[in-house]
Motif scaffolding. Structure first.
Motif, short mmCIF file in Angstrom:
data_model
loop_
_atom_site.label_atom_id
_atom_site.label_comp_id
_atom_site.label_asym_id
_atom_site.label_seq_id
_atom_site.Cartn_x
_atom_site.Cartn_y
_atom_site.Cartn_z
N THR A 87 0.69 -1.25 0.38
CA THR A 87 -0.12 -0.53 0.31
C THR A 87 0.72 0.93 -0.34
N LEU A 88 1.67 1.21 -0.70
CA LEU A 88 2.38 2.14 -0.95
C LEU A 88 2.56 3.35 -1.08
N ALA A 89 2.55 4.31 -0.61
CA ALA A 89 1.99 6.22 -1.20
C ALA A 89 3.15 5.99 -2.59
N ASP A 90 1.96 6.93 -3.87
CA ASP A 90 2.23 6.94 -5.19
C ASP A 90 3.18 5.62 -5.62
N MET A 91 3.19 4.42 -5.00
CA MET A 91 3.61 3.21 -5.43
C MET A 91 2.35 2.84 -6.99
N GLU A 92 2.14 2.64 -8.35
CA GLU A 92 1.15 2.26 -9.36
C GLU A 92 1.41 0.77 -9.52
N ILE A 93 1.71 -0.04 -9.28
CA ILE A 93 2.08 -1.08 -9.74
C ILE A 93 2.80 -2.32 -8.74
N LEU A 94 1.39 -3.37 -8.63
CA LEU A 94 2.02 -4.13 -6.76
C LEU A 94 2.09 -5.85 -7.75
N VAL A 95 3.21 -5.90 -8.25
CA VAL A 95 3.86 -7.35 -8.82
C VAL A 95 3.81 -8.03 -7.80
N THR A 96 2.51 -9.36 -7.84
CA THR A 96 1.94 -10.36 -6.70
C THR A 96 3.21 -11.88 -7.25
N ALA A 97 4.54 -11.41 -6.92
CA ALA A 97 5.21 -12.80 -7.34
C ALA A 97 5.55 -14.05 -5.90
N ILE A 98 5.12 -13.71 -5.19
CA ILE A 98 4.73 -14.63 -3.96
C ILE A 98 4.01 -15.71 -4.00
N VAL A 99 4.17 -16.46 -2.96
CA VAL A 99 3.53 -18.27 -3.02
C VAL A 99 2.96 -18.09 -2.46
N GLY A 100 1.30 -18.70 -3.27
CA GLY A 100 0.09 -19.51 -2.29
C GLY A 100 -0.60 -18.72 -1.75
N MET A 101 -1.27 -18.42 -0.55
CA MET A 101 -2.95 -18.45 -0.34
C MET A 101 -2.37 -16.68 0.67
N ILE A 102 -1.00 -17.09 0.89
CA ILE A 102 -0.82 -16.25 1.94
C ILE A 102 -0.68 -14.19 1.22
N GLY A 103 -1.08 -14.37 -0.22
CA GLY A 103 -1.10 -13.32 -1.22
C GLY A 103 -2.25 -12.53 -1.01
N ILE A 104 -3.11 -13.16 -0.06
CA ILE A 104 -4.76 -12.45 -0.50
C ILE A 104 -5.15 -11.23 0.11
N ARG A 105 -4.70 -11.48 1.39
CA ARG A 105 -4.58 -9.81 2.20
C ARG A 105 -3.78 -8.53 1.51
N PRO A 106 -2.93 -9.15 1.23
CA PRO A 106 -1.54 -7.93 0.36
C PRO A 106 -2.32 -7.64 -0.96
N THR A 107 -2.89 -8.38 -1.39
CA THR A 107 -3.44 -7.91 -3.00
C THR A 107 -5.12 -6.86 -2.18
N ILE A 108 -5.46 -7.77 -1.61
CA ILE A 108 -6.70 -6.86 -1.42
C ILE A 108 -6.57 -5.75 -0.47
N GLU A 109 -5.88 -5.09 0.21
CA GLU A 109 -5.24 -4.11 0.56
C GLU A 109 -4.75 -3.20 -0.13
N ALA A 110 -4.36 -3.53 -1.73
CA ALA A 110 -2.79 -2.92 -2.46
C ALA A 110 -4.14 -2.34 -3.44
N ILE A 111 -5.20 -3.54 -3.74
CA ILE A 111 -6.66 -2.77 -4.83
C ILE A 111 -7.04 -2.18 -3.98
N ARG A 112 -7.46 -2.16 -3.10
CA ARG A 112 -8.60 -0.95 -1.68
C ARG A 112 -7.76 0.26 -1.62
N ALA A 113 -5.84 0.16 -1.78
CA ALA A 113 -5.68 1.57 -2.56
C ALA A 113 -5.27 2.32 -3.49
N GLY A 114 -5.18 1.71 -4.16
CA GLY A 114 -5.91 2.50 -5.89
C GLY A 114 -4.69 1.78 -6.81
N LYS A 115 -3.61 0.24 -6.06
CA LYS A 115 -2.81 0.05 -7.39
C LYS A 115 -3.02 -0.93 -8.12
#
Ligand code: NAD
Ligand code: MG
Length: 380
Positions: A87-115
């Motif tokens: 959710t870093l300020a002014d970051m535009e694209i998050l590359v989700t290259a982590i393995v497994g379901m552990i990525g769900i929360r970070p992905t959801i929060e990134a989307i909420r932050a407009g990334k």
């Protein structure tokens, strides 16, 4: 300068993303996250100067903090670290290259932050696609596929009407055991399953490719990314991995994306979409290629693929059970605690025992994941 962050920067997709960044020279890396390889992470911090680096293990995070105390990079740990990077300020694209379901929360929060999301982490979409896709729409962010097949589908859809799409032809290499029958797979060792014929990837996805569970995850991934039913996705074995996938339109026209197998192409396409950039590398030579082969997948032997269709059709929490059972079973296989064929047996057992919950919340997905793990542990 485009500003990106990478979850899983020390892995196969993560390091290739950084190669793309290095070769283009006009992307700023704002944040990096990794599991435990702090030596490589330190090198990456010194080269790319992110504002923040996250390490899953608290202990390793402390160690990294000391090692890079001469830099301006802040260190964070655990889920909190992943969420900060996402959710870093002014970051535009998050590359989700982590393995497994552990990525769900970070992905959801990134989307909420407009990334925007350059998505490699397919397990997240398989288990929470019904939450992620509407959330992305609501927040007007793009989910750009990094998985080579989905990038090929995405590329083949450019310039055509979505409503004219008839079906998706998802190609598969067939993995190292293509053509084998169950009796040939009884004594498969970890080393055998880690030998993929065409792609060098992380361990988990390499095992998944050998069982064809990876293709099953990709069928469900395609359902969410492209808004189709799983039965509109036909898996076609293409052993050379030259055709990365195809789409068939209502008039019978088939569009495909071809190329030498190189993950940097889909990674770069996702980072610069809709622009196409030069990418150094081997080109297809049709004079020497001579032939491309096609086969029907053997879903009797590799019935993990069949189970994925079942999970994708029924939806709800069943895809989570499919995925979570596979995640743990693969780990147990890599730790040499179970035999190769037990991976898919475990998935089937967990799916059979499950009472499906329709349209689950994030909590219900995570509870289902935990319950699936409990079942596997309790039966051992
Ligand atoms: P990998 O094992 O090579 O790398 C995984 C990365 O995630 C590493 O940097 C690791 O440190 C990090 N990581 C793992 N758990 C973490 C945690 N809890 N916190 C922080 N970081 C953590 O995996 P990979 O092959 O790069 O695959 C990554 C994802 O991309 C997977 O979902 C895979 O299915 C997908 N994918 C990979 C390829 C490929 O060519 N490798 C192709 C298509 C899709
Ligand atoms: Mg793939």
């Amino acid at each position: 300068m485009k500003k990106i962050a990478i979850l899983g920067s020390t892995g196969s997709i993560g390091t290739q993303t950084l190669e793309v960044v290095r070769e283009n020279g006009d992307i700023e890396v704002c944040g990096l996250a990794a599991g435990s390889n702090i030596s490589l992470l330190e090198d990456q911090i010194r080269e790319f100067h992110p504002r923040i680096a996250a390490v899953w293990s608290e202990e390793k995070a402390e160690e990294l903090k000391e090692r890079i105390s001469d830099t301006d990079t802040k260190v964070a740990a655990g889920m909190d670290g992943l969420l900060q990077v996402s959710t870093l300020a002014d970051m535009e694209i998050l590359v989700t290259a982590i393995v497994g379901m552990i990525g769900i929360r970070p992905t959801i929060e990134a989307i909420r932050a407009g990334k925007n999301i350059a998505l490699a982490n397919k397990e997240t979409l398989v288990t929470a696609g019904h939450l992620i896709m509407p959330l992305a729409k609501e927040n007007r962010v793009s989910i750009l596929p990094v998985d080579s097949e989905h990038s090929a589908i995405f590329q083949s859809l450019q310039g055509n009407e979505k409503k004219a799409l008839h079906k998706i032809l998802l190609t598969a290499s067939g993995g190292p055991f293509r053509g084998k029958k169950e009796e040939d797979l009884l004594e498969i060792r970890v080393e055998d399953a880690l030998k993929h014929p065409n792609w060098a990837m992380g361990q988990k996805i390499t095992i998944d490719s050998s069982t064809m569970v990876n293709k099953g995850l990709e069928v469900i991934e395609a359902k969410w990314l492209f808004g189709v039913d799983v039965d509109q996705v036909q898996v076609v074995v293409q052993p050379q991995s030259i055709i990365h996938s195809m789409v068939e339109y209502v008039d019978g026209a088939v569009m495909a994306q071809l190329g030498t197998p190189d993950m940097k192409l889909p990674i770069q396409y996702a980072l610069y979409y809709p622009e196409r950039r030069n990418l150094p590398g081997e080109r297809l030579d049709f004079w020497n290629l001579r032939k491309l082969e096609f086969e029907k997948p053997d879903m009797d032997t590799f019935y993990g693929l069949w189970l994925a269709y079942e999970a994708g059709r029924k939806g709800g929490t069943l895809p989570t059970v499919f995925n979570a059972a596979n995640e743990l079973a693969v780990r147990l296989f890599l730790d040499r605690e179970i035999k190769y064929l037990e991976i898919v047996e475990i998935i089937e057992d967990c799916m059979q025992a499950h009472h499906n919950i329709e349209n689950p919340s994030l909590d219900q997905i995570l509870e289902t994941e935990a319950a699936t793990y409990d079942r596997i542990h309790s039966r051992r």
